[in-house]
Design a protein around this motif. Structure first.
Motif, PDB file in Angstrom:
ATOM      1  N   ARG A 412       0.804  -1.132   0.212  1.00  0.00           N
ATOM      2  CA  ARG A 412       0.044  -0.058  -0.110  1.00  0.00           C
ATOM      3  C   ARG A 412       0.742   1.239  -0.055  1.00  0.00           C
ATOM      4  NH1 ARG A 412      -1.102  -2.818   4.545  1.00  0.00           N
ATOM      5  NH2 ARG A 412      -0.784  -0.698   5.864  1.00  0.00           N
ATOM      6  N   HIS A 413       0.306   2.178  -0.705  1.00  0.00           N
ATOM      7  CA  HIS A 413       0.922   3.541  -0.543  1.00  0.00           C
ATOM      8  C   HIS A 413      -0.080   4.658   0.105  1.00  0.00           C
ATOM      9  CE1 HIS A 413       2.305   7.662  -1.600  1.00  0.00           C
ATOM     10  NE2 HIS A 413       3.564   6.871  -1.686  1.00  0.00           N
ATOM     11  N   TYR A 414       0.199   5.091   1.344  1.00  0.00           N
ATOM     12  CA  TYR A 414      -0.765   6.118   1.804  1.00  0.00           C
ATOM     13  C   TYR A 414      -0.519   7.610   1.170  1.00  0.00           C
ATOM     14  CZ  TYR A 414      -2.232   2.976   5.659  1.00  0.00           C
ATOM     15  OH  TYR A 414      -2.602   1.855   6.360  1.00  0.00           O
ATOM     16  N   GLY A 415      -1.440   8.197   0.788  1.00  0.00           N
ATOM     17  CA  GLY A 415      -1.409   9.640   0.450  1.00  0.00           C
ATOM     18  C   GLY A 415      -0.429  10.428   1.359  1.00  0.00           C
ATOM     19  N   VAL A 416       0.521  11.088   0.859  1.00  0.00           N
ATOM     20  CA  VAL A 416       1.411  11.900   1.826  1.00  0.00           C
ATOM     21  C   VAL A 416       1.309  13.360   1.650  1.00  0.00           C
ATOM     22  CG1 VAL A 416       3.950  12.305   2.259  1.00  0.00           C
ATOM     23  CG2 VAL A 416       3.096  10.009   1.718  1.00  0.00           C
ATOM     24  N   ASP A 417       1.278  13.920   2.665  1.00  0.00           N
ATOM     25  CA  ASP A 417       1.430  15.315   2.615  1.00  0.00           C
ATOM     26  C   ASP A 417       2.810  15.700   3.051  1.00  0.00           C
ATOM     27  OD1 ASP A 417       0.895  18.120   3.051  1.00  0.00           O
ATOM     28  OD2 ASP A 417       1.310  17.765   5.153  1.00  0.00           O
ATOM     29  N   GLY A 418       3.576  16.418   2.131  1.00  0.00           N
ATOM     30  CA  GLY A 418       4.880  16.868   2.405  1.00  0.00           C
ATOM     31  C   GLY A 418       5.176  17.977   3.230  1.00  0.00           C
ATOM     32  N   CYS A 419       3.909  18.880   3.294  1.00  0.00           N
ATOM     33  CA  CYS A 419       4.203  19.838   4.426  1.00  0.00           C
ATOM     34  C   CYS A 419       4.604  19.458   5.782  1.00  0.00           C
ATOM     35  CB  CYS A 419       2.879  20.833   4.352  1.00  0.00           C
ATOM     36  SG  CYS A 419       3.112  22.329   5.339  1.00  0.00           S
ATOM     37  N   ILE A 420       3.903  18.554   6.451  1.00  0.00           N
ATOM     38  CA  ILE A 420       3.874  18.391   7.723  1.00  0.00           C
ATOM     39  C   ILE A 420       4.723  16.778   7.758  1.00  0.00           C
ATOM     40  CG2 ILE A 420       2.322  19.525   8.823  1.00  0.00           C
ATOM     41  CD1 ILE A 420       0.634  16.890   9.072  1.00  0.00           C
ATOM     42  N   ASN A 421       4.879  16.353   6.592  1.00  0.00           N
ATOM     43  CA  ASN A 421       5.279  15.050   6.329  1.00  0.00           C
ATOM     44  C   ASN A 421       4.544  13.967   7.249  1.00  0.00           C
ATOM     45  OD1 ASN A 421       6.852  12.729   5.613  1.00  0.00           O
ATOM     46  ND2 ASN A 421       8.652  12.908   7.297  1.00  0.00           N
ATOM     47  N   GLY A 422       3.179  13.488   6.739  1.00  0.00           N
ATOM     48  CA  GLY A 422       2.167  13.029   7.453  1.00  0.00           C
ATOM     49  C   GLY A 422       1.421  12.268   6.519  1.00  0.00           C
ATOM     50  N   TYR A 423       0.460  11.489   6.737  1.00  0.00           N
ATOM     51  CA  TYR A 423      -0.377  10.735   6.064  1.00  0.00           C
ATOM     52  C   TYR A 423      -1.748  11.481   5.995  1.00  0.00           C
ATOM     53  CZ  TYR A 423       3.005   6.990   5.951  1.00  0.00           C
ATOM     54  OH  TYR A 423       4.291   6.295   6.097  1.00  0.00           O
ATOM     55  N   ILE A 424      -2.535  11.373   4.659  1.00  0.00           N
ATOM     56  CA  ILE A 424      -3.758  11.839   4.536  1.00  0.00           C
ATOM     57  C   ILE A 424      -4.934  10.887   5.169  1.00  0.00           C
ATOM     58  CG2 ILE A 424      -5.300  12.687   2.811  1.00  0.00           C
ATOM     59  CD1 ILE A 424      -2.994  13.412   1.247  1.00  0.00           C
ATOM     60  N   VAL A 425      -5.904  11.304   5.772  1.00  0.00           N
ATOM     61  CA  VAL A 425      -6.901  10.616   6.498  1.00  0.00           C
ATOM     62  C   VAL A 425      -7.676  10.072   5.452  1.00  0.00           C
ATOM     63  CG1 VAL A 425      -8.776  10.717   7.886  1.00  0.00           C
ATOM     64  CG2 VAL A 425      -6.692  11.811   8.736  1.00  0.00           C
ATOM     65  N   ASP A 426      -8.183   8.771   5.374  1.00  0.00           N
ATOM     66  CA  ASP A 426      -9.540   8.405   4.834  1.00  0.00           C
ATOM     67  C   ASP A 426     -10.933   8.715   5.369  1.00  0.00           C
ATOM     68  OD1 ASP A 426     -11.447   6.941   3.627  1.00  0.00           O
ATOM     69  OD2 ASP A 426     -10.208   5.085   3.470  1.00  0.00           O
ATOM     70  N   GLN A 427     -11.477   9.692   4.777  1.00  0.00           N
ATOM     71  CA  GLN A 427     -12.402  10.238   5.446  1.00  0.00           C
ATOM     72  C   GLN A 427     -13.802   9.394   5.329  1.00  0.00           C
ATOM     73  OE1 GLN A 427     -13.039  14.633   4.755  1.00  0.00           O
ATOM     74  NE2 GLN A 427     -11.018  14.681   3.779  1.00  0.00           N
ATOM     75  N   GLU A 428     -13.650   8.152   4.841  1.00  0.00           N
ATOM     76  CA  GLU A 428     -14.750   7.300   5.074  1.00  0.00           C
ATOM     77  C   GLU A 428     -14.488   6.562   6.119  1.00  0.00           C
ATOM     78  OE1 GLU A 428     -17.493   7.784   3.301  1.00  0.00           O
ATOM     79  OE2 GLU A 428     -16.719   9.323   2.508  1.00  0.00           O
ATOM     80  N   THR A 429     -13.625   6.866   6.908  1.00  0.00           N
ATOM     81  CA  THR A 429     -13.413   6.114   8.228  1.00  0.00           C
ATOM     82  C   THR A 429     -13.806   6.565   9.574  1.00  0.00           C
ATOM     83  OG1 THR A 429     -11.155   6.290   8.370  1.00  0.00           O
ATOM     84  CG2 THR A 429     -11.475   4.852   6.952  1.00  0.00           C
ATOM     85  N   SER A 430     -13.620   5.934  10.469  1.00  0.00           N
ATOM     86  CA  SER A 430     -13.939   6.529  11.854  1.00  0.00           C
ATOM     87  C   SER A 430     -12.473   7.543  12.244  1.00  0.00           C
ATOM     88  CB  SER A 430     -14.095   5.556  13.116  1.00  0.00           C
ATOM     89  OG  SER A 430     -13.177   4.606  12.798  1.00  0.00           O
TER      90      SER A 430
END
Length: 520
Positions: A412-430
């Motif tokens: 898997r590759h998670y969507g990455v935000d390079g600004c804070i070096n983080g992963y993007i939340v799947d908004q269809e989850t809790s």
């Protein structure tokens, strides 16, 4: 005589009774469609002014299936609504809700091949003087026509054509909720009435609003007209100095940068250097500004989670947005530095193709693959011509555990935000509810007056406006203060009723790109 339905919609038959036109009418306007579903009239009833650009021959709706578009080919009445039939055999039923100030259309049912996109309504308006792409509106000094989203499922946007303005509302099945239930409202009124009607409509449809006790939207209050100072590097020991400069400059609003109070987006763990007592320190900072008559804003990230956060390390959460995936072509050992997959990895960061693209924060932050509970960083993708193998793998990144993995497991590759070096939340989850619960508790306890949602572009871009709106709305509905100064990098048609002021896109390449891809 025309047949009048119980919902005040008339179906007018010709003398031959072979062809029929459909008239939609309330106290403000009368709209007419041909039997083939093409707009033939939109009359503002008070003045009798024709507002439809009939020469465009625009069909009321259209669907896209497999890259091919099928416009509506016939329209007929149904109980409390209308039925649209398309060229590929699909059909849908709208239920109509005529009110004195608008007519609302709600998609009740759809039959036939599920489309990739459904244009709920297309409307050619004979006004080009002013066209608002975001709110889906065209107006001049006298008349105003708006096609407003009545549910979050509807994605709206207007564009100026050569001789007319095209208002369009669309929806889709995935990701997120199905098409059924998507709703839009047609508003036709005098221009000086629109703001009042827009407020009423937003409340009636349950859209996100942001008003004072008298019902005045925050954007219309004096709060929207003040300048603010964006503060970074502030700690409890620096407040008096900041207050001194605020007094000298006459500044009445300040925004605390995320880094001032937060060291880990997601769980929103506190920055102990600037807030040594955590929430107590932050509240003390806010209270000191309030005592001096200065409003305080929270700059935050609500659509992503930092890679140093407990949601990622030592066991990465499974509720992040998966933007690319493959599967293992063979077993890999704990120490393997090359990982071969079953599909091409050309679109992954670090491939000979993908390296030509813009990668926020630099491509290295995106060169990762997750297998089970292990995050693996890699140097490149090869071999040339095949590009199915991660090379130079560094195992157990971000404190995750190295492990052997068997063939067939998902890579898997998670969507990455390079600004804070983080992963993007799947908004269809809790996960979105969990993170915004924490954010709202801090916001409410400390008594913030403003919010700046940064990183609005960091969402699943296959339904961009929907997710940009959803994460902000989810948080905003948990914030107690009203009116609240609501700002962010991207304002959508769904957030228009809540946003206090726009023009807040910061000078950051990926943020500007986010505004561009959202059509702003």
């Amino acid at each position: 005589m025309p047949k009048i339905l119980s919902v005040s919609v008339a179906v007018i038959l010709t003398l031959s009774a072979v062809h029929a036109s459909v008239t939609l009418e309330n106290s403000r306007f009368r709209a007419t469609l041909s039997d083939t579903g093409v707009w033939t009239s939109l009359v503002e009833k008070t003045t009798g002014h024709e507002l439809c650009y009939t020469s465009a021959n625009v069909p009321f709706a259209a669907i896209a299936v497999g890259g091919k578009e099928f416009p509506v080919v016939s329209v007929s009445h149904a109980d409390s609504g209308i039925i649209l039939n398309f060229g590929n055999g699909a059909s849908l039923t709208y239920r109509l809700f005529p009110e004195s100030n608008w007519i609302r259309f709600r998609l009740e049912s759809f039959t036939g091949p599920r489309p990739d996109r459904l244009d709920l309504m297309r409307l050619p308006v004979a006004i080009t003087e002013r066209v608002g792409p975001r709110l889906n509106i065209a107006w001049d000094d006298n008349h105003c026509v708006c096609l407003m989203a009545a549910t979050r499922q509807a994605d709206c946007g207007a564009r100026r054509q050569k001789d007319y303005a095209l208002l369009r509302a669309s929806t889709q099945d995935t990701p997120g909720p199905k098409m059924e239930g998507a709703s839009v409202a047609l508003i036709v009124c005098s221009t000086n009435e629109f703001q009042t009607l827009a407020k009423r409509a937003a409340r009636a449809f349950g859209l996100l609003t942001n008003e004072d006790a008298r019902g005045t939207p925050s954007k219309e209050t004096d709060l929207a007209r003040g300048s603010y100072w964006f503060l970074g590097g502030l700690g409890v020991q620096d407040v008096e100095k900041a207050l001194h400069y605020c007094r000298r400059a006459g500044i009445k609003q300040v925004m605390l940068s995320s880094g001032v109070w937060c060291r880990s987006v997601g769980h929103y763990l506190f920055n102990n250097n600037s807030c040594p007592e955590g929430e107590k320190s932050l509240k003390r900072i806010v209270d000191q500004f309030h005592k001096a008559g200065i409003l305080v804003g929270m700059h935050c990230f609500a659509s992503k989670v930092a890679k140093i956060d407990p949601y990622v390390t030592p066991v990465p959460d499974r509720r992040f947005w998966v933007d690319m995936q493959s599967s293992l072509a063979e077993d890999i050992a704990v120490s393997s530095s090359a990982i071969r997959c079953t599909t091409s990895l050309n679109e992954w960061a670090g491939s000979p193709v993908a390296k030509q693209k813009i990668w926020e924060g630099g491509v290295r932050l995106h060169q990762e693959v997750l297998i089970d509970d292990e995050i693996i960083q890699y140097d490149s993708i090869g071999p040339e011509g095949r590009c199915d193998t991660f090379l130079g793998c560094k195992r157990g990144a971000y404190g995750t555990t190295q492990a052997a993995h068997t063939a067939g497991l998902q890579a898997r590759h998670y969507g990455v935000d390079g600004c804070i070096n983080g992963y993007i939340v799947d908004q269809e989850t809790s996960l979105l509810e969990e993170t915004t619960d924490r954010l709202a508790r801090i916001f409410n306890t400390c008594g913030f007056d403003m919010v700046y949602f940064d990183g609005g572009e960091d969402v699943d871009n296959t339904r961009f406006n929907y997710y940009v709106s959803k994460f902000q709305e989810t948080a905003m509905r948990k914030f107690n203060k009203r009116p609240l100064i609501h700002m962010g990098t991207i304002m959508t048609h769904l957030l228009w009723h809540s946003f206090t002021r726009s023009a807040t896109v910061d000078v950051y390449l990926s943020t500007l790109y986010g505004a561009i891809i959202s059509g702003q």
